[in-house]
Write an enzyme that holds these catalytic residues in place. Structure first.
Site, short mmCIF file in Angstrom:
data_model
loop_
_atom_site.label_atom_id
_atom_site.label_comp_id
_atom_site.label_asym_id
_atom_site.label_seq_id
_atom_site.Cartn_x
_atom_site.Cartn_y
_atom_site.Cartn_z
N ASP A 31 -2.50 -1.99 10.30
CA ASP A 31 -2.67 -1.97 8.85
C ASP A 31 -3.31 -3.25 8.30
OD1 ASP A 31 -1.49 0.53 8.69
OD2 ASP A 31 0.48 -0.23 8.09
N LYS A 43 0.84 -1.22 0.00
CA LYS A 43 0.00 0.00 0.00
C LYS A 43 0.87 1.26 0.00
CE LYS A 43 0.87 1.30 4.48
NZ LYS A 43 1.64 2.48 4.82
P1 ATP Z 1 5.56 -0.87 9.77
O1 ATP Z 1 4.85 0.39 9.45
O2 ATP Z 1 4.77 -1.85 10.59
O3 ATP Z 1 6.99 -0.68 10.24
P2 ATP Z 1 6.55 -1.41 7.18
O4 ATP Z 1 5.73 -1.55 5.95
O5 ATP Z 1 7.39 -0.18 7.27
O6 ATP Z 1 5.59 -1.58 8.40
P3 ATP Z 1 7.21 -4.17 7.19
O7 ATP Z 1 7.72 -4.59 5.85
O8 ATP Z 1 5.83 -4.53 7.53
O9 ATP Z 1 7.47 -2.63 7.35
O10 ATP Z 1 8.23 -4.74 8.28
C1 ATP Z 1 8.23 -4.26 9.59
C2 ATP Z 1 8.99 -5.25 10.47
O11 ATP Z 1 8.21 -6.43 10.62
C3 ATP Z 1 10.34 -5.67 9.90
O12 ATP Z 1 11.32 -5.39 10.87
C4 ATP Z 1 10.23 -7.17 9.69
O13 ATP Z 1 11.38 -7.87 10.10
C5 ATP Z 1 9.05 -7.59 10.55
N1 ATP Z 1 8.24 -8.66 9.90
C6 ATP Z 1 7.68 -9.70 10.51
N2 ATP Z 1 7.04 -10.48 9.63
C7 ATP Z 1 7.17 -9.92 8.43
C8 ATP Z 1 6.72 -10.27 7.14
N3 ATP Z 1 5.99 -11.38 6.91
N4 ATP Z 1 7.02 -9.43 6.13
C9 ATP Z 1 7.72 -8.30 6.38
N5 ATP Z 1 8.20 -7.95 7.58
C10 ATP Z 1 7.93 -8.74 8.61
#
Ligand code: ATP
Length: 329
Positions: free
Chosen positions: A153, A17
């Protein structure tokens, strides 16, 4: 009961997103900020496959597979475990399916720690996949309320399309968005940003004056109705941007370069560091991505369109169902 010899598997496709607007309000008693946001699901997808197994496991492959945990801290694994706890209330008595451990495989294409909700996306996909595998009699709203317990989210990643999130961002209502928006994403090849770190910086920047109650702009809703991308571009807003820029000042150069190359608008997605540029057409997207690749700071350039559907089953095969395509009601 389903036995090992009758194995079935379900594959779910789930998008990432961007946030067109992210208005951050005051801290709530539960430690979250009150916010309103306009999400749009965009065409960069993970695939998550679930299948019955003798023990719980999770593994991830694909371009970003190495960056996510392969244990119970993976959000897809957390979601599957949590759904198993709720499952007894939603069993289809006629289906005689056993709710038990699953092996989860993630084909990871959504950049990690990039502000694109990739972890929440995989959690949403695991919920949809396990609900299908276990033949649960759950409505989308039931899954959204389980998903909200994993992360703010997750309900949007189940919903998809274009929608407003309020409360913690988990109270979802759809938005009328006609047509297709073209985005060029600049994805950092360096350090990601954690949402917790960015919110902490936001709090530090607002130490002297708490933010006001969040409100959506009426202009953006009108621009979305007609897909007036020039107006949408002007109205993109992210209150977390100053905090993300304070932590990664080089993002300003990315934004300035894209705007200089003709993007209609630029915003940091969520907590960053992904920068999303809105353009008017596929041809403009191609021009901008070539310009950014040539001139812009080092990063991965991805062209996507939105809105796209949220987590949905793309393949389910096994006894009784046979190979099929479809989704949860
Ligand atoms: P947020 O806003 O929650 O930080 P984001 O989109 O910036 O989300 P994500 O890619 O969701 O970041 O990753 C956030 C953290 O969640 C990372 O440190 C990652 O190691 C952990 N994580 C746990 N499971 C997953 C997964 N299936 N995919 C991505 N990251 C994951």
């Amino acid at each position: 009961m389903i036995h090992a010899a009758d194995r079935q598997q379900v594959t779910v496709r789930v998008p990432g997103k961007v946030n067109l607007e992210l208005v951050v309000g005051p801290l709530r008693p539960d430690g979250y900020h009150e916010l309103v946001t306009v999400f749009q699901a965009v065409g960069v997808h993970d695939r998550v496959r679930v299948e019955p197994a003798s023990t719980w496991s999770v593994r991830a492959g694909g371009p970003y597979g190495g960056q996510v945990p392969a244990d119970r801290s993976n959000l897809a694994a957390k979601a599957a475990h949590l759904l198993a706890q709720y499952a007894p209330d939603f069993l289809d008595q006629g289906a005689a399916v056993e709710v038990g451990p699953v092996a989860i495989s993630i084909d990871k294409h959504i950049p990690v720690a990039a502000g694109m909700a990739g972890g929440s996306a995989d959690a949403a996909a695991a919920l949809v996949g396990c609900a299908e595998l276990w033949k649960l009699t759950m409505q989308r709203e039931d899954l959204e309320s389980v998903g909200a317990r994993i992360g703010a989210d997750v309900p949007f990643m189940l919903h998809g399309g274009t929608a407003v999130g309020s409360g913690r961002g988990d109270d979802i209502s759809p938005v009328l968005a006609r047509g297709e928006a073209h985005w060029v994403l600049w994805v950092s090849r360096g350090e990601g940003l954690s949402a917790a770190e960015v919110y902490a910086e936001f709090d530090r920047l607002h130490e002297s004056a708490a933010p006001a109650a969040p409100e959506l702009s009426t202009g953006l809703a009108a621009a979305l109705r007609t897909m007036d991308t020039a107006a949408m571009g002007r109205l993109l807003r992210n209150d977390l941007a100053p905090a993300a820029l304070s932590l990664q000042p080089h993002l300003q150069e990315v934004i300035d370069t894209g705007l200089d190359l003709g993007a209609q608008g630029a915003t940091i997605s969520g907590s960053g560091p992904t920068v999303a540029f809105l353009v008017g057409s596929q041809a403009d997207a191609l021009d901008l991505s070539m310009g950014l690749a040539a001139r812009g700071p080092e990063g991965e350039i991805v062209r996507v369109t939105g809105p796209v559907p949220g987590a949905h089953v793309i393949d389910a095969s096994g006894p009784g169902v046979g190979p099929r395509r479809g989704g949860l009601s």
